[in-house]
Design an enzyme around this catalytic site. Structure first.
Site, PDB file in Angstrom:
ATOM      1  N   SER A   1       0.794  -1.237   0.000  1.00  0.00           N
ATOM      2  CA  SER A   1       0.000   0.000   0.000  1.00  0.00           C
ATOM      3  C   SER A   1       0.819   1.276   0.000  1.00  0.00           C
ATOM      4  CB  SER A   1      -0.961   0.009   1.195  1.00  0.00           C
ATOM      5  OG  SER A   1      -2.061  -0.841   0.947  1.00  0.00           O
TER       6      SER A   1
ATOM      7  N   LYS B   1      -0.154   3.716  -2.607  1.00  0.00           N
ATOM      8  CA  LYS B   1      -1.158   4.768  -2.469  1.00  0.00           C
ATOM      9  C   LYS B   1      -0.535   6.150  -2.312  1.00  0.00           C
ATOM     10  CE  LYS B   1      -4.708   1.687  -0.543  1.00  0.00           C
ATOM     11  NZ  LYS B   1      -3.969   0.481  -0.170  1.00  0.00           N
TER      12      LYS B   1
ATOM     13  N   SER C   1      -5.611   3.514   4.527  1.00  0.00           N
ATOM     14  CA  SER C   1      -5.091   2.658   3.464  1.00  0.00           C
ATOM     15  C   SER C   1      -6.238   1.965   2.731  1.00  0.00           C
ATOM     16  CB  SER C   1      -4.114   1.611   4.022  1.00  0.00           C
ATOM     17  OG  SER C   1      -3.284   1.110   3.002  1.00  0.00           O
TER      18      SER C   1
ATOM     19  N   LYS D   1       3.444   6.559   5.076  1.00  0.00           N
ATOM     20  CA  LYS D   1       2.569   5.473   4.644  1.00  0.00           C
ATOM     21  C   LYS D   1       3.129   4.105   5.014  1.00  0.00           C
ATOM     22  CE  LYS D   1      -1.197   4.167   2.606  1.00  0.00           C
ATOM     23  NZ  LYS D   1      -1.207   2.997   3.516  1.00  0.00           N
TER      24      LYS D   1
END
Length: 287
Positions: free
Chosen positions: A72, A75, A136, A262
């Site tokens: 993720s 993202k 997420s 992140k």
């Protein structure tokens, strides 16, 4: 090495060590004669890099140019393209998109991170952007891709073009969320992409993305620093979700100065993290 720089290096390594334990076009400068020797430090992760945000100088690197699964962390690139499209005036933050069957199915899959998206309900770009970074949310990332490019396949082409523009040659991108393709319903997979394919990039490439998004859109830290997200409060399925970054203030692995960016986890990629911390006027990025 002066005392201030020694403290900087010590802080970098402490942050880096903690970040690798708890998980959950600027070009990066090469090591120089001023770069400290860190040969005794060995991150627990397969690949890693720690860099100065302003200069790109590398403090530490381990297998930093080999592509690995990034899950993720993908993202972050989806968020960059969203921010850039809004800046260009192609979209407004309050522009909406109806939740597609694809995004809806991802959002209710108990195996996946996310926020519930009611089929057909309209959500605006800002709330989807925040959900993709804080929660997420895979379905939210897909809706952003569909809104901006018309389809996830075309959005992935935009992502790849952005990597080329930044000189990142080691990326392999197959979707906007970072999921392993096997977790995406077959009807919604991009044609021709193998069932178990997944997004790949080097630690250096991820650090370049992080520097770009923070330099061009520093407001991203206003979002990634939020420990909680209230999503869909005026809908039947409103929820409050916690940020997956456990190093933020008042979180289980709190570390002074951390305000983004992140996390990402899949079986293939393992636990991934790109983080940033600031002490006084100095900021670092670790991957």
């Amino acid at each position: 090495m002066n005392n201030k720089f020694k403290k900087i290096v010590a802080t970098t390594m402490a942050f880096f060590s903690l970040s690798t334990t708890f998980l959950s076009t600027p070009v990066l400068a090469q090591e120089s004669a001023d770069t400290p020797e860190l040969v005794e430090f060995n991150a627990a992760s397969k690949a890693a890099i720690s860099v100065d945000f302003e200069t790109g100088k590398i403090f530490y690197a381990k297998d930093a140019d080999t592509p690995h699964g990034i899950a993720s962390i993908t993202k972050l690139l989806t968020a960059y393209i969203t921010l850039d499209q809004v800046k260009q005036g192609n979209f407004k933050w309050d522009d909406t998109i109806a939740a597609s069957q694809y995004a809806h199915q991802l959002s209710i899959d108990p195996r996946l991170s996310g926020v519930p998206l009611e089929l057909g309900r309209e959500y605006n770009i800002r709330e989807l952007y925040e959900a993709s970074l804080i929660a997420s949310a895979n379905g939210a990332a897909v809706l952003l891709a569909e809104k901006i490019a018309g389809s996830e396949e075309k959005f992935v082409q935009m992502m790849s073009a952005q990597m080329e523009e930044w000189g990142i040659k080691d990326s392999h991108l197959v979707n906007a969320s970072g999921l392993n393709n096997s977790l995406i319903p077959e009807a919604f997979r991009i044609p021709g992409v193998p069932e178990n394919d997944e997004n790949l990039m080097s630690a250096r490439g991820v650090a370049i993305i992080a520097r770009h998004i923070m330099k061009e859109f520093p407001e991203v830290l206003e979002t990634t620093s939020k420990p909680m997200l209230a999503f869909g409060q005026k809908t039947f399925s409103g929820v409050e979700v916690r940020n997956w970054n456990a190093m933020l203030p008042d979180m289980p692995a709190e570390y002074p100065g951390v305000d983004g960016l992140k996390t990402g986890t899949t079986t293939f990629a393992g636990q991934c993290f790109v983080g940033t911390a600031k002490k006084e006027d100095w900021r670092i990025i670790t991957v």
